[in-house]
Each structure stands twice: as structure tokens, then as C-alpha cells.
Design an enzyme around this catalytic site. Structure first.
Site, mmCIF file in Angstrom:
data_model
loop_
_atom_site.group_PDB
_atom_site.id
_atom_site.type_symbol
_atom_site.label_atom_id
_atom_site.label_comp_id
_atom_site.label_asym_id
_atom_site.label_seq_id
_atom_site.Cartn_x
_atom_site.Cartn_y
_atom_site.Cartn_z
ATOM 1 N N ASP A 11 27.789 26.768 35.014
ATOM 2 C CA ASP A 11 28.920 27.687 35.143
ATOM 3 C C ASP A 11 30.004 27.170 34.194
ATOM 4 O O ASP A 11 29.934 26.043 33.693
ATOM 5 C CB ASP A 11 29.393 27.644 36.607
ATOM 6 C CG ASP A 11 30.768 28.222 36.813
ATOM 7 O OD1 ASP A 11 30.985 29.373 36.373
ATOM 8 O OD2 ASP A 11 31.639 27.538 37.380
ATOM 9 N N ASP A 13 34.047 28.271 34.374
ATOM 10 C CA ASP A 13 35.366 28.068 35.012
ATOM 11 C C ASP A 13 35.267 27.165 36.230
ATOM 12 O O ASP A 13 34.553 27.483 37.165
ATOM 13 C CB ASP A 13 35.962 29.422 35.422
ATOM 14 C CG ASP A 13 36.350 30.255 34.212
ATOM 15 O OD1 ASP A 13 35.794 31.343 34.050
ATOM 16 O OD2 ASP A 13 37.173 29.789 33.411
ATOM 17 N N GLY A 54 35.866 37.938 38.106
ATOM 18 C CA GLY A 54 36.153 38.925 37.052
ATOM 19 C C GLY A 54 37.634 39.205 37.006
ATOM 20 O O GLY A 54 38.211 39.718 37.966
ATOM 21 N N HIS A 82 43.981 43.434 31.210
ATOM 22 C CA HIS A 82 43.002 42.339 31.120
ATOM 23 C C HIS A 82 42.720 41.918 29.675
ATOM 24 O O HIS A 82 42.680 40.712 29.388
ATOM 25 C CB HIS A 82 41.712 42.704 31.853
ATOM 26 C CG HIS A 82 40.797 41.533 31.993
ATOM 27 N ND1 HIS A 82 39.501 41.542 31.579
ATOM 28 C CD2 HIS A 82 41.027 40.279 32.472
ATOM 29 C CE1 HIS A 82 38.957 40.357 31.783
ATOM 30 N NE2 HIS A 82 39.864 39.571 32.336
ATOM 31 N N LYS A 85 45.558 39.686 28.620
ATOM 32 C CA LYS A 85 45.420 38.355 29.249
ATOM 33 C C LYS A 85 44.351 37.540 28.544
ATOM 34 O O LYS A 85 44.509 36.367 28.273
ATOM 35 C CB LYS A 85 45.077 38.532 30.738
ATOM 36 C CG LYS A 85 44.702 37.250 31.454
ATOM 37 C CD LYS A 85 43.178 37.035 31.469
ATOM 38 C CE LYS A 85 42.830 35.681 32.037
ATOM 39 N NZ LYS A 85 41.369 35.410 31.986
ATOM 40 N N THR A 122 28.282 32.466 33.014
ATOM 41 C CA THR A 122 29.647 32.555 33.527
ATOM 42 C C THR A 122 30.102 33.991 33.719
ATOM 43 O O THR A 122 29.736 34.881 32.951
ATOM 44 C CB THR A 122 30.647 31.884 32.560
ATOM 45 O OG1 THR A 122 31.988 32.162 33.012
ATOM 46 C CG2 THR A 122 30.494 32.388 31.138
ATOM 47 N N ASP A 183 30.951 25.184 40.768
ATOM 48 C CA ASP A 183 32.158 24.535 41.316
ATOM 49 C C ASP A 183 32.737 25.244 42.519
ATOM 50 O O ASP A 183 33.656 24.721 43.166
ATOM 51 C CB ASP A 183 33.249 24.529 40.242
ATOM 52 C CG ASP A 183 33.829 25.933 40.056
ATOM 53 O OD1 ASP A 183 35.016 26.122 40.411
ATOM 54 O OD2 ASP A 183 33.107 26.820 39.595
#
Ligand code: XBP
Ligand code: MG
Length: 262
Positions: A11, A13, A54, A82, A85, A122, A183
Site C-alpha cells: 500500500d 498512504d 478516495g 479534488h 487538491k 493504492t 497500515d
């Protein structure tokens, strides 16, 4: 027929880098500010919002749940914000402001040197994932990941298994031939839904009990100066101060044997 460990699927993040609190959350707030919205996501609120995987869906959920937007309007605003960002987060990556987790470079290098393939799966958006994994491999001194699957490329995000299943398809492997590294609760549930062994390196927003179901839970990859702490060890593995390829091979083997102290 027991199989050997062929690949490790990471993964991003929270797993490769602690990107959420000081990375994504700050980028969301900058986008709100730049576009004239009064919203600012505190660390405490973000701990709740990050359970929605997401970034676009996260904005839409916030607007409906906390700002009483109609769903269609919330989606329209999320679709506008989004990408803004995302570019802001890319800027922080290119500025070198997103470091890898402690010991992650050493760990991935050792896996690759042991002849085990490495990949990424991810929820994150393609346009920032590629510059980040490139930065992390250069910073961490390991080879580029063989396969990188991102949230834009599958139908369902974590905790659905789609991302790991797509990575396995591209690798030409089955779930029992890999170990998945996660995580968060959503990530561990995605790995469990995929049906293969899972190592959890607890992220900054996760509680240990949320990660139960993983075959081993630790607080970090560990390094010479900072040994890891074992948080849950249902396979009763022998774990040293740092994660190693040998430990992954043993975790993978024990998983196949089926011994599990719940
Ligand atoms: C975590 C996520 C992502 C990030 C934000 O993904 O759920 O949505 O929080 O990135 P993972 P985007 O742990 O699976 O890497 O805004 O690009 O979605
Ligand atoms: Mg994660």
C-alpha cells in the site's frame, strides 16, 4: 502444494510514507482555501474522514454529512476540488516534502536483493502516486516497483480487493504467492478480502485492534537506531528489531500451514 513467496505488494498512504496528516490533509485545506471555501479539516476530523477511501469521495462525504449538501451538489463540488487538491499534493512531493517511513528503503532494498518482486496497490490518484514512488525509490535506494496500481484504474476502492487483485493479475501471481503490506483497517480488510498473507505496519491514524486479521502487526519497519515494536503476533513468529525478507518468508510459510492464535 506449498508455494514460495514470489512478491510483496505495498500500500502507499500510511505504509510507504506517512502522507495523510501533513500531506493530503494539508492539500485538502489549501484547495478549500484557494477556492474560497471556509472548510478546514482538523487532524481530529481527518482521522474520521480518512476512513472514506478516495479523496473525491472523502470531500463528497464531508459536504453531505457535515455541511448538509445534497448528494449531487456534493459530488459536483468534489469533482471540481479534488484535482486541485491533487496538484497541490504533487507540488509537495516534488518539493521533497514527503519522506518515506523509517526503515522502508532498507526493507524494500533487502526484499529486492533476496530476489522477491515488489509492487504497489493504492487507492491514491495516479498523478501523484507515480512521482511519489519514484521519489521514494530514489530516496530509499531501491529499484522501481515492477507494478503500480492506483485508484483510478479499478472499479472499487479499498476495503474491496480490486486493487490487490489487479496487481496480482499484472504480476501473474495468486494471492497465496505474495505478502500484502498495509497500515489501516481498510487496507487490512482489502488484503483479507484478496485472500493472501498480510503484514500490517500500523499507520498514524490506525489503532492496533483495527488491524486484527493481519498475520503480524508492528509499529514500524525498524532500523539499527530504532527497533520496531511487535503489536500483534498471532502466527507466533520470531521477530527481530527490523523487518527482514527472512521474516516475510516465514510469515508466508506459517500462513500456509494455517496456524493462527486469534
Ligand atoms: C489512502 C486513500 C487515498 C488518500 C488520498 O490510500 O484512501 O484516498 O487518502 O489520496 P491507500 P487521493 O492507503 O490505499 O494508499 O486524494 O488521491 O484519493
Ligand atoms: Mg494506507
Amino acid at each position: 502444494m506449498p508455494t514460495t513467496l514470489e512478491a510483496v505488494v505495498f500500500d502507499v498512504d500510511g505504509t510507504l510514507a506517512e502522507t495523510e496528516r501533513h500531506g493530503h490533509r494539508v492539500a485538502f485545506n489549501k484547495a478549500f482555501e484557494q477556492q474560497g471555501y471556509p472548510y478546514r479539516w482538523s487532524d481530529e476530523l481527518y482521522r474520521e474522514l480518512v476512513k472514506t477511501t478516495g479523496g473525491g469521495r472523502r470531500i463528497a462525504r464531508y459536504l453531505t454529512e457535515f455541511e448538509n449538501f445534497e448528494p449531487d451538489e456534493a459530488r459536483a463540488v468534489a469533482e471540481k476540488l479534488h484535482p486541485i487538491k491533487t496538484q497541490l499534493f504533487v507540488d509537495t512531493i516534488l518539493a521533497g516534502e514527503v519522506p518515506g517511513r523509517l526503515g522502508v528503503g532498507r526493507f524494500i532494498s533487502s526484499i529486492q536483493q533476496a530476489g522477491i518482486r515488489t509492487a504497489v496497490a493504492t487507492t491514491g490518484t495516479t498523478s501523484w502516486v507515480h512521482p511519489l514512488v519514484k521519489h521514494l525509490s530514489e530516496e530509499g535506494g531501491f529499484e522501481p516497483f515492477e507494478v503500480v496500481v492506483t485508484g483510478n484504474e479499478v472499479a472499487n476502492l479499498k476495503p474491496a480487493p480490486d486493487l490487490f487483485q489487479e496487481a496480482l493479475r499484472r504480476l501473474g501471481l495468486q494471492p497465496h504467492q505474495v505478502v500484502m503490506v498495509e497500515d489501516s483497517r481498510n487496507g487490512v480488510r482489502s488484503a483479507m478480502a484478496t485472500g493472501g498473507p498480510c503484514l500490517a505496519v500500523r499507520g498514524e491514524y490506525a489503532l492496533t485492534e483495527e488491524l486484527e486479521g493481519a498475520d503480524l502487526i508492528v509499529d514500524s519497519y525498524g532500523d539499527e537506531a530504532s527497533p520496531l515494536t511487535v503489536l500483534s503476533n498471532p502466527r507466533e513468529l520470531t521477530v527481530g528489531p527490523m523487518l527482514t525478507p527472512e521474516l516475510l518468508v516465514e510469515l508466508h510459510r506459517r500462513r500456509q500451514e494455517g496456524g493462527y492464535r486469534a
